[in-house]
Scaffold this motif. Structure first.
Motif, PDB file in Angstrom:
ATOM      1  N   LYS A   1      -7.932  -4.289   6.129  1.00  0.00           N
ATOM      2  CA  LYS A   1      -7.134  -3.636   5.021  1.00  0.00           C
ATOM      3  C   LYS A   1      -6.502  -1.618   5.219  1.00  0.00           C
ATOM      4  CE  LYS A   1      -8.780  -3.105  -0.204  1.00  0.00           C
ATOM      5  NZ  LYS A   1     -10.138  -2.559  -1.070  1.00  0.00           N
TER       6      LYS A   1
ATOM      7  N   ASP B   1      -7.417   2.102   0.920  1.00  0.00           N
ATOM      8  CA  ASP B   1      -8.168   2.054   0.610  1.00  0.00           C
ATOM      9  C   ASP B   1      -9.777   3.744   1.383  1.00  0.00           C
ATOM     10  OD1 ASP B   1     -10.112   1.698  -0.986  1.00  0.00           O
ATOM     11  OD2 ASP B   1     -11.323  -0.208   0.757  1.00  0.00           O
TER      12      ASP B   1
ATOM     13  N   ASP C   1      -4.066  -6.296   5.209  1.00  0.00           N
ATOM     14  CA  ASP C   1      -4.623  -6.691   3.677  1.00  0.00           C
ATOM     15  C   ASP C   1      -4.466  -5.868   3.274  1.00  0.00           C
ATOM     16  OD1 ASP C   1      -5.978  -6.310   0.939  1.00  0.00           O
ATOM     17  OD2 ASP C   1      -7.548  -7.012   2.203  1.00  0.00           O
TER      18      ASP C   1
ATOM     19  N   SER D   1      -3.868  -5.427  -0.575  1.00  0.00           N
ATOM     20  CA  SER D   1      -4.112  -5.246  -2.016  1.00  0.00           C
ATOM     21  C   SER D   1      -4.928  -4.300  -3.003  1.00  0.00           C
ATOM     22  CB  SER D   1      -5.830  -5.921  -2.154  1.00  0.00           C
ATOM     23  OG  SER D   1      -6.453  -5.945  -1.337  1.00  0.00           O
ATOM     24  N   TYR D   2      -4.836  -3.054  -1.843  1.00  0.00           N
ATOM     25  CA  TYR D   2      -5.367  -1.564  -2.023  1.00  0.00           C
ATOM     26  C   TYR D   2      -3.878  -0.783  -2.279  1.00  0.00           C
ATOM     27  CZ  TYR D   2      -5.832   3.640  -2.356  1.00  0.00           C
ATOM     28  OH  TYR D   2      -5.742   4.749  -2.503  1.00  0.00           O
ATOM     29  N   TYR D   3      -2.577  -1.104  -2.510  1.00  0.00           N
ATOM     30  CA  TYR D   3      -0.665  -1.080  -2.590  1.00  0.00           C
ATOM     31  C   TYR D   3      -0.737  -2.339  -3.597  1.00  0.00           C
ATOM     32  CZ  TYR D   3      -1.733   1.747   1.318  1.00  0.00           C
ATOM     33  OH  TYR D   3      -2.057   2.523   2.617  1.00  0.00           O
ATOM     34  N   GLY D   4      -1.397  -3.028  -4.143  1.00  0.00           N
ATOM     35  CA  GLY D   4      -0.614  -3.880  -4.726  1.00  0.00           C
ATOM     36  C   GLY D   4       0.296  -5.110  -4.780  1.00  0.00           C
ATOM     37  N   SER D   5       1.293  -4.292  -2.708  1.00  0.00           N
ATOM     38  CA  SER D   5       2.283  -4.688  -2.482  1.00  0.00           C
ATOM     39  C   SER D   5       2.685  -4.709  -0.963  1.00  0.00           C
ATOM     40  CB  SER D   5       3.530  -4.660  -3.555  1.00  0.00           C
ATOM     41  OG  SER D   5       3.547  -3.226  -2.812  1.00  0.00           O
TER      42      SER D   5
END
Length: 761
Positions: A531, A534, A580, A582-586
């Motif tokens: 990830k 984060d 991953d 997901s922390y950034y959204g893209s």
């Protein structure tokens, strides 16, 4: 006859081979300022622009292809040019300040950038560090520019026309222009910026032409007016006209100042005066030759030499000068920290999170007098703003993590740089290490938690907490080293030595990686080591786990010893490039650059992992460092518009290449050691400021022979996996015996390993 032909062909072949093996061009002629310019927000191949400038110059110039206000002011793929912009932009993400643009046009009198734009081709372009030339097809004009540190000369070759013009665009967000026909001048100021400036910020400019104006027009917020000679509005500009013969050249002298209109004129006269275009161009070339010539590379391919000198050029641009010279020739600066004009040096436009790793150690090795001025500037910054910057452009900017100004200050002093108030800088480092600053990226966000718990917790709404903890621990080490050198109280030094071990608090034995930790002492959960963001900064746990620059042996011990440590290093390269986001959204561009590099989860395009390839030296397997460093040099750098593997970042990614091509790298600034890799070229000579030379001989070096079989230093066998700064400063000759097969018996002991805090005990 046939034998004679063969002999001639053989001679020609030898000559060609000799040319390939020697440095046949001057270093400045090997630089490609377009390297890294084929970039966009979604994928960075450098995110650079062609900086037409002098080393560390206050003003850079670039051919502008992007829209006004865009950080991507120049993109290689563009086919229209809108002007020649004076820029202070350190990166597209930070954007610009104090900018304005010139553009020669013919035909219809116009101003708006889309109307004045011209088609151009890189085939009709010359881009060198000190000189730029391009043909503007729509206007049938050849434009040339040659810069000084705070001024420039332009030469525009026009066709036969009674409607030749030069446009001056002072840009929006508040600007002023005035045409002075009797003096053939345009003066004014621009206030456009992207932050980091006081309310009274202005960049004053003066343009002086060698031709009288046949017409004058003022631009004021969408309106052109031929009757006005002055305007003060949101967006102002000026258009001056000429009647030209075919091939007639209109020349312009340009300078600017952050201090005053009078200082802008002083900069013009001090730096250009009566010098003609060719003289300014020659002086700029000589300035680059002097600095680039500190390193003489021999052998290797032409592409390798071009890559090397292009990276060296990028390493000598930032941080840029922000000071000017008064009537007595003394440095004086407008302070972006308090808005006052004050004596002394000031440099800006650098992010220490990036550049503490290699760029500043490189300056300390080869350009210490420049870094002495930079350190004097940091003293002024602290006095004027109350804090050391972590990212300055031109003043404090709220971006990135860490407190790496401590490393910048400590490494300079410990490497022997002098001529500034080190005690004030030490005071500043202590303040930054123990307090949150006026913004999250100044001082230490989470300082109270870090001091009390030994880490910044994951669950207290301080982003990228693990990255902060790891960098704070290293920065505490740097402070301890500096404190010892300054003879500070033992108790004080021991405090920072103890805090330098805080990295241990985030090591998760279950995964063998660094992991965010909650305030109650439990690790964050769920945990995905792939990830990005984060708990980490522009990277993941596989990247940041290695950010224990000062105690690699301690990290190795936590992992269970050399064998699992090496296995974990190896895994970074053998993993698929999974992530991953997901922390950034893209998917951010740094992730994409790792994904397409073909080196597993090794993300060389961003800074946190750039030292990782050198860590095999600490575990007795230096040949793996030699292999992976050469792979990175070969695969991820080219002297082309797409030549970088991520953001170049103010010289850091370039300095990695320069150091690594020499054969060593500063894994841990604030120590006196450079960790060995392997040289890229058969011979390199470093000319140090103290008059001594370092000669790196590797005559058998080749694409196949990338491994060090043996090394001698000044004729004596040398078995260590590191070189000392002091030994190099005394002048040294290093002879590398390079082979195609690794020598697994060289450098394979703990005694050969570089410095670690745990090893030193």
């Amino acid at each position: 006859m046939l034998k004679r032909v063969r002999a001639v062909l053989a001679l020609i072949g030898c000559l060609l081979a000799g040319m390939a093996q020697g440095q046949t061009s001057a270093p400045v002629d090997l630089v490609n300022p377009l390297m890294g310019t084929d970039s966009k927000p979604s994928l960075s191949n450098g995110n650079t622009y062609p900086a037409i400038a002098l080393p560390w110059g206050m003003n850079f110039w670039l051919p502008q292809t992007g829209k006004m206000g865009s950080g991507w002011a120049h993109q290689y793929s563009a086919d229209k040019l809108k002007g020649f912009k004076q820029t202070h932009q350190p990166s597209p993400w930070m954007n610009d300040y104090g900018q304005f643009a010139l553009m020669p046009i013919t035909g219809k009198l116009c101003f708006e950038e889309e109307e004045r734009a011209s088609w151009f081709s890189h085939k009709a372009e010359v881009a060198q560090p000190h000189y730029y030339k391009v043909y503007l097809a729509d206007h049938d004009v050849t434009a040339e520019l040659a810069p000084t540190e705070r001024a420039a000369r332009f030469r525009f070759t026009f066709p036969r026309t009674d409607s030749a013009y030069v446009v001056l665009d002072a840009l929006d967000k508040g600007s002023h222009v005035q045409i002075l026909p009797a003096q053939r001048r345009i003066i004014g100021y621009t206030t456009r910026n992207s932050g980091g400036v006081p309310a009274n910020f202005k960049n004053y400019f003066v343009l002086e032409f060698d031709h009288a104006f046949s017409s004058t027009t003022i631009y004021q917020d969408k309106v052109l007016d031929g009757k006005l000679l002055e305007a003060n509005a949101n967006h102002t500009g000026a258009v001056v006209g000429f009647k030209t013969r075919k091939g007639e050249q209109v020349q312009v002298r340009v300078a600017s100042s952050f201090i005053s209109p009078e200082q802008a004129l002083r900069n013009l006269e001090q730096e250009i005066g009566a010098a003609d275009f060719e003289a300014v161009k020659a002086k700029g070339r000589a300035a680059w030759q002097e600095q680039l010539g500190r390193i003489k590379v021999e052998g290797g391919s032409e592409a390798q030499q071009r890559t090397f000198y292009s990276c060296l050029y990028r390493s000598l641009l930032f941080p840029r000068k922000f000071h000017e010279l008064d009537a007595a020739g003394q440095p004086v600066h407008y302070s972006p920290y308090n808005g006052q004009v004050l004596p002394g040096y000031l440099y800006t436009d650098t992010g220490f999170w990036d550049t503490f790793r290699a760029l500043f150690p490189f300056l300390n090795l080869l350009y210490p007098s420049v870094n002495s001025q930079i350190q004097q500037g940091l003293v002024n910054t602290y006095k004027e703003g109350g804090w050391l910057p972590e990212w300055a452009s031109p003043g404090y900017r709220n971006i990135m993590v860490g407190n790496n100004s401590a490393s910048i200050v400590a490494d300079a002093y410990l490497k022997g740089v002098r001529g500034y108030d080190i005690n004030t800088l030490y005071e500043a480092a202590l303040k930054g290490a123990n307090n949150p600053g006026p913004m999250e990226a100044v001082g230490r966000a989470g300082a109270g938690y870090y001091t009390k718990l030994g880490y910044v917790p994951y669950d207290v709404k301080i982003n990228e907490s693990a990255a902060r903890t790891l960098e704070y621990a290293y920065d505490d080490f740097a402070i301890a080293q500096l404190g010892k050198a300054l003879g500070r109280p033992k108790k004080e030094v021991q405090l920072y030595e103890k805090r330098s071990q805080n990295y241990r608090n985030l090591f998760d034995k279950q995964t063998g990686l660094m992991r965010g930790k909650n305030q109650n002492g439990t690790f964050q959960s769920p945990f995905n080591p792939f990830k990005w963001g984060d708990a980490f900064t522009e990277g993941n746990s596989w990247h940041y786990t290695w950010s224990v620059f000062h105690d690699v042996q301690g990290l190795m011990n936590l992992m269970g010893g050399a064998k699992p440590f090496v296995a974990t290093l190896d895994t970074v390269f053998t993993l698929a490039p999974v992530f991953d986001a997901s922390y950034y959204g893209s998917v951010i561009h740094e992730i994409r650059e790792m994904q397409i590099a073909g080196m597993g989860n090794y993300a060389h395009g961003n800074q946190p992992i750039q030292h990782m390839t050198y860590l095999y030296n600490y575990a007795g397997q230096p040949w793996k460092t030699q292999y992976w460093v050469r792979e990175t040099l070969n695969r991820l750098y080219q002297p082309t518009p797409d030549g970088y593997c991520g953001d170049e970042d103010n010289g850091q990614t370039s300095a990695w290449y320069v150091f690594s091509a020499l054969g060593f790298y500063p894994v841990c600034p604030a120590t006196n050691q450079y960790v060995l890799g392997a040289p890229l070229f058969p011979k390199v000579t470093l000319q140090l400021e103290n008059g001594k030379q370092v000669v790196l001989n590797a005559p058998n070096n080749s694409a196949a022979n990338r491994y060090i079989n043996a090394l001698t230093v000044n004729g004596q066998p040398y078995s260590q996996n590191w070189l000392s700064h002091e030994a190099l400063q005394q002048g040294a000759t290093l002879n590398f015996d390079m082979t195609a097969e690794p020598n697994r018996s060289r450098g394979n002991t703990l005694q050969a390993a570089p410095f670690s805090v745990s090893k030193a005990k």
